[in-house]
Design an enzyme around this catalytic site. Structure first.
Site, PDB file in Angstrom:
ATOM      1  N   ASN A   7       0.927  -1.225  -0.132  1.00 58.71           N
ATOM      2  CA  ASN A   7       0.075   0.113   0.030  1.00 58.71           C
ATOM      3  C   ASN A   7       0.838   1.060   0.064  1.00 58.71           C
ATOM      4  OD1 ASN A   7      -1.732   2.012   0.442  1.00 58.71           O
ATOM      5  ND2 ASN A   7      -2.636   1.003   2.355  1.00 58.71           N
ATOM      6  N   ARG A  94      -2.759  -2.079  -3.449  1.00 59.49           N
ATOM      7  CA  ARG A  94      -3.963  -1.278  -3.141  1.00 59.49           C
ATOM      8  C   ARG A  94      -3.862  -0.017  -3.971  1.00 59.49           C
ATOM      9  NH1 ARG A  94      -5.281   3.046   1.374  1.00 59.49           N
ATOM     10  NH2 ARG A  94      -7.515   3.118   1.081  1.00 59.49           N
ATOM     11  N   HIS A 183     -12.915   2.427   0.593  1.00 57.55           N
ATOM     12  CA  HIS A 183     -12.925   1.296   1.617  1.00 57.55           C
ATOM     13  C   HIS A 183     -13.352  -0.016   1.011  1.00 57.55           C
ATOM     14  CE1 HIS A 183     -12.760   4.574   5.067  1.00 57.55           C
ATOM     15  NE2 HIS A 183     -11.554   4.290   4.644  1.00 57.55           N
ATOM     16  N   HIS A 211     -17.184   1.016   8.801  1.00 55.92           N
ATOM     17  CA  HIS A 211     -15.863   1.357   8.840  1.00 55.92           C
ATOM     18  C   HIS A 211     -15.452   2.456   9.617  1.00 55.92           C
ATOM     19  CE1 HIS A 211     -11.709   0.468   7.060  1.00 55.92           C
ATOM     20  NE2 HIS A 211     -11.503   1.910   7.587  1.00 55.92           N
ATOM     21  N   GLY A 213     -12.030   4.058  10.929  1.00 61.41           N
ATOM     22  CA  GLY A 213     -10.747   4.148  11.357  1.00 61.41           C
ATOM     23  C   GLY A 213     -10.567   5.954  11.355  1.00 61.41           C
ATOM     24  N   GLY A 215     -10.442   7.231   8.381  1.00 61.36           N
ATOM     25  CA  GLY A 215     -11.436   7.839   7.527  1.00 61.36           C
ATOM     26  C   GLY A 215     -12.488   6.788   7.836  1.00 61.36           C
ATOM     27  N   ARG A 244     -11.740  14.616   8.311  1.00 66.16           N
ATOM     28  CA  ARG A 244     -12.709  15.102   7.072  1.00 66.16           C
ATOM     29  C   ARG A 244     -13.930  15.517   7.882  1.00 66.16           C
ATOM     30  NH1 ARG A 244     -10.982   9.897   4.473  1.00 66.16           N
ATOM     31  NH2 ARG A 244      -9.096  10.590   3.263  1.00 66.16           N
ATOM     32  N   ASP A 285      -7.599  11.993  17.110  1.00 67.69           N
ATOM     33  CA  ASP A 285      -7.643  10.366  17.845  1.00 67.69           C
ATOM     34  C   ASP A 285      -8.723  10.240  18.954  1.00 67.69           C
ATOM     35  OD1 ASP A 285      -7.051   8.021  19.424  1.00 67.69           O
ATOM     36  OD2 ASP A 285      -4.942   8.349  18.720  1.00 67.69           O
ATOM     37  N   ARG A 287      -9.346   8.242  21.130  1.00 68.18           N
ATOM     38  CA  ARG A 287      -9.115   7.901  22.521  1.00 68.18           C
ATOM     39  C   ARG A 287      -8.932   9.372  23.352  1.00 68.18           C
ATOM     40  NH1 ARG A 287      -4.900   3.730  20.108  1.00 68.18           N
ATOM     41  NH2 ARG A 287      -4.853   5.300  18.760  1.00 68.18           N
ATOM     42  N   GLY A 333     -10.186   0.636  13.331  1.00 71.54           N
ATOM     43  CA  GLY A 333      -9.786   1.104  14.685  1.00 71.54           C
ATOM     44  C   GLY A 333     -10.730   1.265  15.692  1.00 71.54           C
ATOM     45  N   GLY A 335     -14.062   1.197  15.217  1.00 71.82           N
ATOM     46  CA  GLY A 335     -15.175   0.229  15.361  1.00 71.82           C
ATOM     47  C   GLY A 335     -14.935  -1.052  15.936  1.00 71.82           C
ATOM     48  N   ASN A 337     -12.701  -1.286  18.632  1.00 67.19           N
ATOM     49  CA  ASN A 337     -12.026  -0.789  19.962  1.00 67.19           C
ATOM     50  C   ASN A 337     -12.867  -0.012  20.849  1.00 67.19           C
ATOM     51  OD1 ASN A 337      -9.375  -2.282  19.756  1.00 67.19           O
ATOM     52  ND2 ASN A 337      -9.166  -0.877  18.137  1.00 67.19           N
ATOM     53  N   GLU A 387      -7.640  -5.623   5.430  1.00 61.06           N
ATOM     54  CA  GLU A 387      -7.758  -5.183   4.047  1.00 61.06           C
ATOM     55  C   GLU A 387      -6.568  -5.915   2.999  1.00 61.06           C
ATOM     56  OE1 GLU A 387      -8.216  -1.305   5.444  1.00 61.06           O
ATOM     57  OE2 GLU A 387      -8.950  -0.734   3.522  1.00 61.06           O
TER      58      GLU A 387
END
Ligand code: ADP
Length: 400
Positions: A7, A94, A183, A211, A213, A215, A244, A285, A287, A333, A335, A337, A387
């Site tokens: 990728n 990719r 995605h 999804h 992440g 993005g 975004r 982030d 978190r 990430g 979804g 966690n 992926e």
């Protein structure tokens, strides 16, 4: 057959080496900050006895130098990963944008690279980097067959009423302005895994895949095929993402240009890199944001509310167009966690037959998990995405 999955981004190369069809991951790694003075290579070799990890600071002038370094690691006789370059049967790439030309994994020929180059106006950041990766891999692994797996391909089954924008027809016919979605490899992978998990043929399954992440995107999957998705011509629309904006009124852009005198490039940067969670809270982030929200930080609380409210709106919309649902699948990430995001995204959806079990949602087990309550008509699944494995699988399938 050993398959190398690559990728290539504008400043990074990520790679994984698989033994197929056994799906054994032999090693993986990435090079970051290509083109900057302080580049970094991370490499993990999976051994029977554990892992051998390397972190290396170096300067990588371009993708070619990066890939040469990766090749040297793979071919290092002391590692016993690959004894000669010809042992890598294929390189799976990719590629972000395949436009309307590519519906599935495709063997790369000069005609295919020309088409990918032709699509650069639709993906000006991603396709040029992907092309560099392809051209370099052809030089570094000349015996390997090169295969492109497109992020847009899985969404090529969208019906016209879903993929068209209500703008003059010529803009579609002459310039290809339509929904392509992104995605796709991840949505496809988790849908396949979901079908296997509930023990139903994929072509009879209706799913909503989410999804989340950096993005974020969602897809409505009817009988195993994508029929709608939240990203569009570009990865910008749809959900609130790390940096975004997701859906906004296009008139915001006119305002930025006319009243704040911003150029198209500045608006592009603002909406792609400085908006979303980052624009709302200063961090992209989740978190950090969840931590700040727990101590009452108002901007973080609002950001979480906006992020999950948008997901619920799309679940409602996709439930309406699907009419029947086997499952809602969370992945990537966030979804996989974030307990809080999954809980808030499922709030108030019992009228759609979707009810979350808060205790199951909090369990931190690995692999595929069911988190719906016993009375939920619809399954709620957490499915780790992969992926790269999907790219390796599609590459292997194409060549065998
Ligand atoms: P990418 O789109 O870059 O591949 P990932 O799928 O790796 O992204 O997801 C990255 C995001 O996942 C991070 O920005 C982070 O916010 C989020 N994330 C990872 N772990 C957690 C967690 N435990 N709780 C909340 N968010 C998490």
């Amino acid at each position: 057959m050993k398959i190398l999955v690559i990728n290539t981004g504008s400043s990074s190369v990520k790679f994984k080496l698989y033994d197929m069809p056994a799906k054994v991951l032999l090693c993986e790694g990435q090079i970051e900050r290509i083109g900057e003075p302080e580049g970094r290579l991370m490499f993990t070799h999976y051994l029977k006895s554990g892992t051998d990890d390397i972190v290396l600071q170096d300067t990588f002038e371009d993708q070619q130098q990066g890939l040469n370094k990766i090749a040297a690691l793979l071919l290092d006789p002391d590692r016993g990963l690959v004894s000669h370059p010809g042992e890598i049967g294929a390189v799976g790439h990719r590629v972000v944008h395949g436009g309307e030309d590519f519906h599935e994994a495709t063997l790369i020929t000069p005609k295919v690279t020309a088409k990918i180059a032709h699509l650069v106006p639709l993906a000006p950041l991603h396709n040029p980097a992907n092309l560099k990766g392809i051209r370099t891999a052809m030089q570094v692994f000349p015996q390997a067959r090169q295969v492109a797996v497109f992020d847009t391909a899985f969404h090529q089954t969208l019906p016209e009423h879903a993929f068209r924008y209500a703008i003059p027809n010529d803009l579609y016919r002459e310039h290809g302005l339509r929904v392509y979605g992104m995605h796709g490899t991840s949505h496809q992978y988790v849908a396949e895994q979901g079908a296997q998990h509930i023990d139903k043929p994929l072509d009879t399954c209706n799913f909503i895949t989410i999804h989340l992440g950096n993005g974020c995107s969602m897809a409505a999957i009817e009988n195993g095929k994508s029929i709608d998705t939240s990203m569009g011509l570009s990865p910008l629309p749809g959900l609130v993402m790390g940096t975004r904006s997701g859906d906004i009124d296009p008139a915001v852009i006119f305002y930025l240009c006319r009243h704040l005198k911003m150029t198209a490039d500045q608006v592009d940067r603002l909406l792609n890199k400085e908006s979303g969670l980052k624009g709302l809270t200063g961090s992209n982030d989740l978190r950090d944001i969840v931590r700040q929200a727990a101590s009452g930080h108002q901007a973080s609380l609002l950001a979480i509310h906006m992020y999950t409210y948008r997901i619920r709106k799309y679940i409602g919309a996709y439930a309406a167009i699907l009419g029947r649902l086997d499952g809602v699948i969370f992945t990537a990430g966030v979804g996989e966690n974030s307990v809080l995001i999954r809980e808030k995204s499922c709030e108030g959806l019992s009228m759609l037959g979707i009810t979350l079990d808060t205790q199951l949602n909090e369990q931190k087990t690995q692999g595929i998990r069911e988190i719906q309550s016993p009375d939920s008509a619809v399954k709620l699944l957490i499915i780790p995405t992969n992926e790269e494995l999907e790219i390796a699988r599609q590459t292997y399938r194409l060549l065998s």
